[in-house]
Scaffold this motif. Structure first.
Motif, PDB file in Angstrom:
ATOM      1  N   SER A 105      -9.385  -8.896   8.117  1.00 52.87           N
ATOM      2  CA  SER A 105      -9.642 -10.160   7.407  1.00 52.87           C
ATOM      3  C   SER A 105      -8.335 -10.817   6.984  1.00 52.87           C
ATOM      4  O   SER A 105      -8.173 -11.241   5.829  1.00 52.87           O
ATOM      5  CB  SER A 105     -10.536  -9.906   6.181  1.00 52.87           C
ATOM      6  OG  SER A 105     -11.761  -9.329   6.561  1.00 52.87           O
ATOM      7  N   LEU A 106      -7.428 -10.894   7.918  1.00 51.73           N
ATOM      8  CA  LEU A 106      -6.090 -11.404   7.592  1.00 51.73           C
ATOM      9  C   LEU A 106      -6.136 -12.870   7.194  1.00 51.73           C
ATOM     10  O   LEU A 106      -6.919 -13.667   7.732  1.00 51.73           O
ATOM     11  CB  LEU A 106      -5.151 -11.183   8.773  1.00 51.73           C
ATOM     12  CG  LEU A 106      -4.650  -9.746   8.907  1.00 51.73           C
ATOM     13  CD1 LEU A 106      -4.131  -9.469  10.300  1.00 51.73           C
ATOM     14  CD2 LEU A 106      -3.581  -9.465   7.869  1.00 51.73           C
ATOM     15  N   ALA A 164       0.849  -1.193   0.000  1.00 49.69           N
ATOM     16  CA  ALA A 164       0.000   0.000   0.000  1.00 49.69           C
ATOM     17  C   ALA A 164       0.877   1.232   0.000  1.00 49.69           C
ATOM     18  O   ALA A 164       1.998   1.201   0.516  1.00 49.69           O
ATOM     19  CB  ALA A 164      -0.914   0.007   1.226  1.00 49.69           C
ATOM     20  N   GLY A 165       0.350   2.309  -0.571  1.00 52.00           N
ATOM     21  CA  GLY A 165       1.093   3.551  -0.614  1.00 52.00           C
ATOM     22  C   GLY A 165       0.176   4.748  -0.510  1.00 52.00           C
ATOM     23  O   GLY A 165      -1.008   4.674  -0.868  1.00 52.00           O
ATOM     24  N   MET A 166       0.732   5.837  -0.009  1.00 55.23           N
ATOM     25  CA  MET A 166      -0.013   7.083   0.093  1.00 55.23           C
ATOM     26  C   MET A 166       0.922   8.218  -0.290  1.00 55.23           C
ATOM     27  O   MET A 166       2.005   8.351   0.280  1.00 55.23           O
ATOM     28  CB  MET A 166      -0.548   7.281   1.517  1.00 55.23           C
ATOM     29  CG  MET A 166      -1.262   8.600   1.740  1.00 55.23           C
ATOM     30  SD  MET A 166      -1.978   8.758   3.384  1.00 55.23           S
ATOM     31  CE  MET A 166      -3.585   8.039   3.093  1.00 55.23           C
ATOM     32  N   ILE A 167       0.499   9.051  -1.248  1.00 54.72           N
ATOM     33  CA  ILE A 167       1.369  10.129  -1.677  1.00 54.72           C
ATOM     34  C   ILE A 167       1.326  11.279  -0.678  1.00 54.72           C
ATOM     35  O   ILE A 167       0.413  11.376   0.135  1.00 54.72           O
ATOM     36  CB  ILE A 167       1.004  10.616  -3.091  1.00 54.72           C
ATOM     37  CG1 ILE A 167      -0.368  11.277  -3.095  1.00 54.72           C
ATOM     38  CG2 ILE A 167       1.056   9.475  -4.092  1.00 54.72           C
ATOM     39  CD1 ILE A 167      -0.668  11.991  -4.395  1.00 54.72           C
ATOM     40  N   VAL A 195      -4.655  -7.161  -1.412  1.00 52.82           N
ATOM     41  CA  VAL A 195      -5.060  -6.616  -0.108  1.00 52.82           C
ATOM     42  C   VAL A 195      -6.172  -5.581  -0.229  1.00 52.82           C
ATOM     43  O   VAL A 195      -6.688  -5.106   0.793  1.00 52.82           O
ATOM     44  CB  VAL A 195      -3.863  -5.994   0.652  1.00 52.82           C
ATOM     45  CG1 VAL A 195      -2.716  -6.992   0.751  1.00 52.82           C
ATOM     46  CG2 VAL A 195      -3.402  -4.691   0.008  1.00 52.82           C
ATOM     47  N   LYS A 196      -6.539  -5.226  -1.455  1.00 54.76           N
ATOM     48  CA  LYS A 196      -7.545  -4.192  -1.664  1.00 54.76           C
ATOM     49  C   LYS A 196      -8.855  -4.589  -0.980  1.00 54.76           C
ATOM     50  O   LYS A 196      -9.332  -5.718  -1.124  1.00 54.76           O
ATOM     51  CB  LYS A 196      -7.756  -3.979  -3.159  1.00 54.76           C
ATOM     52  CG  LYS A 196      -8.392  -2.663  -3.528  1.00 54.76           C
ATOM     53  CD  LYS A 196      -8.333  -2.433  -5.029  1.00 54.76           C
ATOM     54  CE  LYS A 196      -6.926  -2.226  -5.525  1.00 54.76           C
ATOM     55  NZ  LYS A 196      -6.870  -1.878  -6.959  1.00 54.76           N
ATOM     56  N   GLY A 197      -9.414  -3.660  -0.232  1.00 55.52           N
ATOM     57  CA  GLY A 197     -10.654  -3.927   0.499  1.00 55.52           C
ATOM     58  C   GLY A 197     -10.430  -4.481   1.890  1.00 55.52           C
ATOM     59  O   GLY A 197     -11.358  -4.543   2.694  1.00 55.52           O
TER      60      GLY A 197
END
Length: 118
Positions: free
Chosen positions: A84-85, A48-51, A63-65
């Motif tokens: 929900s691992l 995952a990333g966040m700008i 891993v989406k959702g």
């Protein structure tokens, strides 16, 4: 520069964990922040990333959702909420800070182990 991950551990399938990465030594708010994971014998995978500007996020399809990345610039901290691992989420999770301007600045934490098992 330091990136210190925490929050890993052992969790049962279907459970949740929240990883934290506290940063110091650079201007956190100007860096894109990412979470990667790696399983022994496999390449490191972007999870995952966040700008830095605008907060746009992106996720690996796997891993989406289920996973959510967030950041608190006042605390110089990025989080990864994992729900929900699944056993296949088992890996060492690494925090990454990236800045691409006229130069590339790329910092990594030491990693935190996440194990999903019954």
């Amino acid at each position: 520069v330091h990136l210190v991950e925490s929050g890993g551990g052992l969790v049962q399938p279907g459970g949740s964990l929240r990883l934290s990465c506290e940063a110091s030594g650079f201007t956190f708010s100007t860096y894109d922040m990412n979470w990667y994971r790696q399983v022994p014998g496999k390449e490191r995978e972007l999870v995952a990333g966040m700008i830095s500007a605008g907060g746009s996020t992106h996720y690996a399809t796997s891993v989406k959702g289920r996973f959510t990345i967030s950041r608190d610039n006042a605390k110089n901290t990025v989080y990864l909420q994992m729900t929900s691992l699944k056993p296949e989420d088992t890996a060492i999770y690494y925090c990454n800070a990236l800045s691409v301007t006229t130069t590339i600045m790329d910092y990594w934490g030491q990693g935190t182990q996440v194990t999903v098992s019954s």
